[in-house]
Design an enzyme around this catalytic site. Sequence first.
Site, mmCIF file in Angstrom:
data_model
loop_
_atom_site.group_PDB
_atom_site.id
_atom_site.type_symbol
_atom_site.label_atom_id
_atom_site.label_comp_id
_atom_site.label_asym_id
_atom_site.label_seq_id
_atom_site.Cartn_x
_atom_site.Cartn_y
_atom_site.Cartn_z
ATOM 1 N N ILE A 190 0.982 -1.272 0.154
ATOM 2 C CA ILE A 190 -0.070 -0.207 0.271
ATOM 3 C C ILE A 190 1.062 0.866 0.070
ATOM 4 O O ILE A 190 0.388 2.250 -0.581
ATOM 5 C CB ILE A 190 -0.632 0.033 1.013
ATOM 6 N N SER A 237 2.117 -7.278 4.883
ATOM 7 C CA SER A 237 1.301 -7.001 5.421
ATOM 8 C C SER A 237 -0.236 -6.548 5.098
ATOM 9 O O SER A 237 -0.807 -6.605 5.507
ATOM 10 C CB SER A 237 1.468 -5.691 6.863
ATOM 11 N N SER A 258 -1.110 -7.397 2.685
ATOM 12 C CA SER A 258 -2.095 -8.449 1.517
ATOM 13 C C SER A 258 -3.688 -9.137 3.110
ATOM 14 O O SER A 258 -4.101 -9.174 2.342
ATOM 15 C CB SER A 258 -1.813 -9.833 1.123
ATOM 16 N N HIS A 259 -3.301 -8.997 3.510
ATOM 17 C CA HIS A 259 -3.610 -9.256 5.338
ATOM 18 C C HIS A 259 -4.861 -8.099 6.468
ATOM 19 O O HIS A 259 -5.125 -8.578 7.081
ATOM 20 C CB HIS A 259 -3.172 -10.330 6.072
ATOM 21 N N HIS A 291 0.679 -10.339 15.378
ATOM 22 C CA HIS A 291 -0.591 -9.658 15.946
ATOM 23 C C HIS A 291 -1.814 -10.298 15.339
ATOM 24 O O HIS A 291 -1.594 -10.718 14.066
ATOM 25 C CB HIS A 291 -0.168 -8.581 15.100
ATOM 26 N N TYR A 300 -10.091 -4.791 18.861
ATOM 27 C CA TYR A 300 -11.486 -3.861 18.048
ATOM 28 C C TYR A 300 -11.502 -4.760 17.255
ATOM 29 O O TYR A 300 -11.252 -5.979 16.626
ATOM 30 C CB TYR A 300 -10.055 -3.355 16.865
ATOM 31 N N ASP A 347 15.712 25.635 15.344
ATOM 32 C CA ASP A 347 16.656 26.839 16.212
ATOM 33 C C ASP A 347 17.990 26.091 16.667
ATOM 34 O O ASP A 347 18.248 24.852 17.350
ATOM 35 C CB ASP A 347 15.548 27.396 16.299
ATOM 36 N N LEU A 375 27.440 26.441 31.353
ATOM 37 C CA LEU A 375 29.451 26.301 31.300
ATOM 38 C C LEU A 375 29.573 24.789 31.215
ATOM 39 O O LEU A 375 29.168 23.975 31.589
ATOM 40 C CB LEU A 375 29.459 26.315 33.191
ATOM 41 N N TYR A 376 30.088 24.918 29.956
ATOM 42 C CA TYR A 376 30.714 23.410 29.235
ATOM 43 C C TYR A 376 32.104 23.455 29.847
ATOM 44 O O TYR A 376 33.629 23.744 29.491
ATOM 45 C CB TYR A 376 30.474 23.682 27.594
#
Length: 835
Positions: A14, A45, A47-48, A225, A265, A558, A664-665
């Site tokens: 699809i 996937s 297909s079903h 699934h 579902y 940014d 401060l790095y």
Amino acid sequence: MRATPRVVIIGAGIVGANLADELSTRGWTEVTVVEQGPLNLAGGSTSHAPGLVFQTNPSKTMAEFATYTVNKLLALSDEGVSCFNQVGGLEIATTPERLEDLKRKLGYATSWGIEGRLIDPDECSKHYPLLDQGMVLGGLYVPSDGLASAARAVQLLIRKATAAGVTFIGSTPVTGVEQSGGRVTGVQTPDGVIPADIVVSCAGFWGPKIGAMAGMAVPLLPLAHQYVKTTVVPELTGTNLGTNALDLANGARLPILRHQDKDLYFREHGDRIGIGSYAHRPMPVALDTLPEVAAAQMSEHRMPSRLEFTEEDFLPCWEDSKQLLPALRGAGIADGFNGIFSFTPDGGPLIGESPDVEGFYVAEAVWVTHSAGVARAVAELLIEGQSRTPLHECEVSRFEKVQTSESYVSETSQQNFVEIYDVLHPLQPRQSPRDLRVSPFNCRQRELGAFFLEAGGWERPHWFEANRALLAELPPEWQAPEREPWANMFHSPISAAEAWKTRTGVALYDMTALKRLEVSGPGALALLQRLSAGQIDKKPGAVTYCLLLAGDGGVRSDITIARLDETTFQVGANGNIDVDYLTREARKQTSENVSQWVQVRDITGATCCIGLWGPLAREVVAKVSTDDFSNDGLKYFRTKQVRIGGIPVTAMRLSYVGELGWELYTSADYGLKLWDVLFAAGQDQGIIAAGRGAFNSLRLEKGYRLWGTDMTPEHEPYQAGLGFSIGKNKESFVGSEALVARRGQPATKQLRCLTVDDGTSVVLGKEPVYFNGEPTGYVTSAAYGYTVGKPIAYAWLPAHTAEGDTVEIEYFGKRIAATVTAEPLVDPGMERLRG
């Protein structure tokens, strides 16, 4: 010279079929689609796939993808029969928690322009008579949802794209991806090499295998699934006669149904019911164990993606189904299978170009729901250079390296499968894996009782229990009202005390998780000047806040750019997407002119950062450094090398909380010592460690934007209130021409600051905003403003809204009055920052 590039799409499911159609519709005809299975039944996937399309999603991008898919499949028809059966979607609640979640979902739908409504149990039963109404507390009904006929859509898309000049090759596996000089050149098959300028893998759960051929890690896990079809349900007999006569598999009149409290579902198949379940154990699938099915033997019941049904995993779901739909008690399970789908570490799709092989793209982990929308976005990306729908939540480069390891992908993808229908809070942290990335200060933070949440693999403290005692000292004007339960999750009143101490004293913030890059070389300045909208050509020691724009002038990121010396810059970026972009552009520039070579290094893990902020910050640092931290010694938005407690530190006069102080790095090996030195030095000033809860409140009070939340590539700088960051008299940079064109057009929307009128209601983001009774925008960021004593929200609203206008934010179905307010709310004159 070719009119269009040669494109090879791997996979005719699809997504691949839609992409071929989207490209050919736009005039790209040198397109070849290669499918390992037969074109009439590829065996993946698609297909079903049961075809349910619920459009509502917390992500605006995913909702747009779904809505486009609905509209496209509705228009895709044959002999008057559409590929989409718009029966509507119904999500029902059988618990109070789920009912509240449906109220939030309706808010998402409204924010993204999807029509829906909450309905009572009686109306739920009217829409879906098979329900046991006594179990149902309410539902969310979206009339434009429905059923996609995925397999049929693929055939019509193949027919349409073929007529436009696209070549489809079935029953042909891809055996390799050829490349030369870092760019893709073709696709290997048993029948020879198909030359290509661009290759797009739309291989679904086969994506990791195809990616490996190009040397690209595709962070995707195939998982099984369960799906079943019942025997005939007498109550449905005869009701669907004549519905979608050319597509009996999609015969349905009832809405698609979700029973998420039980991870289920349902959809109709004529006079039968299809049931999908996420309630079972995760079932990861190793690709090399899948059955090999010859093209001639492929059928609906025999394909690589359809595995043997494990009935024992489904039986509890069958009982739950019969309880919700009593009509099923007279039916049985006619057919069941374990179908393979793709899952990712964060549940999102994977879209974009390989960071290492130019021209190799992926569009994977895309379900039918979003398929056409994703295909359109990829077509736009290939042809126009960017998608018109923001892809930052979907870009394959969004993950950190640790998040692409097989173990991480496996564990988190399985966790997403388990939680797919769970009610999850926006700040809900992973339980595992954790402690993948910790700053050098982590041990001290634990001693102070830090509550950690995780982002990008980093452990980030949100508040410190050590500061709880400060609540007894908190002045009344700083005390925040009690929050309702949902807004109170992953929140502590301690954040109020930490904000108070930051505004009135001094606090340490761990800023290590912010992405840091070193951009160096003779071409570094030219690269950053070309890519950023800010003026970077300044003397060493200058720090510039600027934007990276997309080709159409939208805000792609940014960043801050500190010029350490003539050819070395430190860039504060938003994440791995920025790293990929800068690295890719540096590679192009170097290849075009080796004398202008540039190196981009991710130095985040090798370094660390402390934000030392508050009006007493100078008093603290003066005790442990002889360097000049006065206004003259280190001005706002300047940087210099200093020593603190003898430790070499890069100090930048920046403050994301709107108070005097510095980032401060130092290198990671010095980090713990730096923390200890500053913490000890600040005891007389009442120094504290503060977390992200206070930080988020303080930055909103100051009006500072958060990229990916407050603005995305769909927004331009002036709409987002960031016009000040565009370099004056700077003419040539990515997006500059589009930006000029946009400025000539009237603005339609604007990012606005809102304060909540009741002074107590805290919202969380993505809620719809109503103006004159109509939904006209949505909330981006929100927090309680401890300094101003009221809740704050930023929202995209129509450009004609003005300061003083009253709007309403819908939160859990209730309207909360708010006022459009001038910003920033704190220190508009910048006296505190520049003091």
